[in-house]
Design a protein around this motif. Sequence first.
Motif, PDB file in Angstrom:
ATOM      1  N   ARG A  63      58.776  49.761  47.073  1.00 42.08           N
ATOM      2  CA  ARG A  63      57.331  49.499  47.134  1.00 42.08           C
ATOM      3  C   ARG A  63      56.969  48.899  48.488  1.00 42.08           C
ATOM      4  O   ARG A  63      57.760  48.176  49.086  1.00 42.08           O
ATOM      5  CB  ARG A  63      56.923  48.512  46.023  1.00 42.08           C
ATOM      6  N   ILE A  64      55.749  49.183  48.920  1.00 42.88           N
ATOM      7  CA  ILE A  64      55.301  48.621  50.191  1.00 42.88           C
ATOM      8  C   ILE A  64      54.107  47.704  49.955  1.00 42.88           C
ATOM      9  O   ILE A  64      53.084  48.106  49.421  1.00 42.88           O
ATOM     10  CB  ILE A  64      54.980  49.729  51.243  1.00 42.88           C
ATOM     11  N   SER A  65      54.324  46.436  50.337  1.00 32.99           N
ATOM     12  CA  SER A  65      53.274  45.432  50.158  1.00 32.99           C
ATOM     13  C   SER A  65      52.780  45.004  51.541  1.00 32.99           C
ATOM     14  O   SER A  65      53.576  44.823  52.458  1.00 32.99           O
ATOM     15  CB  SER A  65      53.894  44.260  49.395  1.00 32.99           C
ATOM     16  N   ALA A  66      51.467  44.895  51.675  1.00 34.44           N
ATOM     17  CA  ALA A  66      50.881  44.362  52.910  1.00 34.44           C
ATOM     18  C   ALA A  66      49.524  43.782  52.556  1.00 34.44           C
ATOM     19  O   ALA A  66      48.820  44.322  51.701  1.00 34.44           O
ATOM     20  CB  ALA A  66      50.729  45.468  53.956  1.00 34.44           C
ATOM     21  N   PHE A  67      49.178  42.672  53.198  1.00 32.56           N
ATOM     22  CA  PHE A  67      47.922  41.976  52.902  1.00 32.56           C
ATOM     23  C   PHE A  67      47.825  41.677  51.390  1.00 32.56           C
ATOM     24  O   PHE A  67      46.759  41.805  50.781  1.00 32.56           O
ATOM     25  CB  PHE A  67      46.702  42.792  53.366  1.00 32.56           C
ATOM     26  N   ASP A  68      48.960  41.296  50.790  1.00 34.31           N
ATOM     27  CA  ASP A  68      49.025  40.892  49.372  1.00 34.31           C
ATOM     28  C   ASP A  68      48.727  42.027  48.396  1.00 34.31           C
ATOM     29  O   ASP A  68      48.410  41.773  47.235  1.00 34.31           O
ATOM     30  CB  ASP A  68      48.075  39.720  49.073  1.00 34.31           C
ATOM     31  N   CYS A  69      48.805  43.276  48.845  1.00 37.82           N
ATOM     32  CA  CYS A  69      48.554  44.427  47.962  1.00 37.82           C
ATOM     33  C   CYS A  69      49.732  45.390  48.029  1.00 37.82           C
ATOM     34  O   CYS A  69      50.441  45.445  49.026  1.00 37.82           O
ATOM     35  CB  CYS A  69      47.308  45.192  48.411  1.00 37.82           C
ATOM     36  N   ILE A  70      49.903  46.157  46.954  1.00 35.42           N
ATOM     37  CA  ILE A  70      50.886  47.239  46.935  1.00 35.42           C
ATOM     38  C   ILE A  70      50.152  48.544  47.253  1.00 35.42           C
ATOM     39  O   ILE A  70      49.128  48.851  46.635  1.00 35.42           O
ATOM     40  CB  ILE A  70      51.559  47.353  45.537  1.00 35.42           C
TER      41      ILE A  70
END
Length: 367
Positions: A63-70
């Motif tokens: 999974r890729i998370s960035a800015f607290d989102c998936i």
Amino acid sequence: MSLADQVLAVNNDLPIRTDKPVHSGKVRSVYWLTEEDSQRLIKEKGYNVKPDAPLAIMVISDRISAFDCIWHGEGGMKGVPGKGAALNAISNHWFKLFRDNGLADSHILDIPHPFIWIVQKAKPVMIEAICRQYITGSMWRSYEKGEREFCGIEVPEGLTRDQKLPELLITPSTKGILENVPGVPAVDDVNITRKNIEDNFAAFNFKSADDIAYYEKLLKEGFDVISGELEKLGQIFVDTKFEFGYVEDAQGNEKLIYMDEVGTPDSSRIWEESSYRDGKIVENSKEGFRQFLLNYFPDADILLNKDRMDERFALARDNELPESALMALSKTYTDIAEKVTGEKIVLSQNPKAEIVAILREQYGLID
């Protein structure tokens, strides 16, 4: 086989024997083993922990998370091919180097498969320990607005974006929400000073005030080990996050260890040195993906403004990102992992089936 099949997106549904809820984070899921299985494995495998120490299986995902989102992509891609294996391989490499250099152990006891760690339960220090060697990212944005004090440390005037700082800065923040700590707001990920930690060391789970200096030593020495190795590979270690915790060994001695992950493209910024010398920034970390998102969506403020979290979650949920963006990120992760470890990252054809087979046959953890 499609790319989507090679991505391990859901990692909290494995049939691992457990009598507790599976803890699922942004990227990893944790399965606490039964007392019986923990004790059996400690005996069978000779792990250097107390005979009754709780053990867990930690399964990484792609999974890729960035800015607290998936985030997800076209064609049913729910993650980034090769990302999980690359992150684990890099962390394993640095944790081993730390041990070889006499720094400290990690929470990892065993690595049965590129996607999984067997770990011991640690009591976490409630600090995201961030080290910065260059001024960039959120620190630069604050500096540009006129801030000169970061976590109680005065930073000189006249710095320019992306320049090397006069010295390595430790800018800690809270890990989780800490209640009733004077001077520290009860919100996650808030910046703190060394004095905050000294005055309330027990609230941050430090055993003694002396351990604050020890954690800083492990932080700086760990940073230097990684920075020195990356330098040999033509890479700059810009900044990173470490996490620490306490465990007991087989003799009942309590010790401070590194935990979570270290020196990965998820927890660090890594730049190409030759490009930096030419005045360009080439990111070998997740930071490049963050920049892509900021440029991709017309209203970047949604990604930067914590008051707009509902809009941000909707953005991540409702938008399929181009496959090319996720594949570019896949290349970033696997290339840097192969540079660091000197070994090829092989994409699993069916990661879930492989994990189940190994944990059943070699560890007896699946019925």
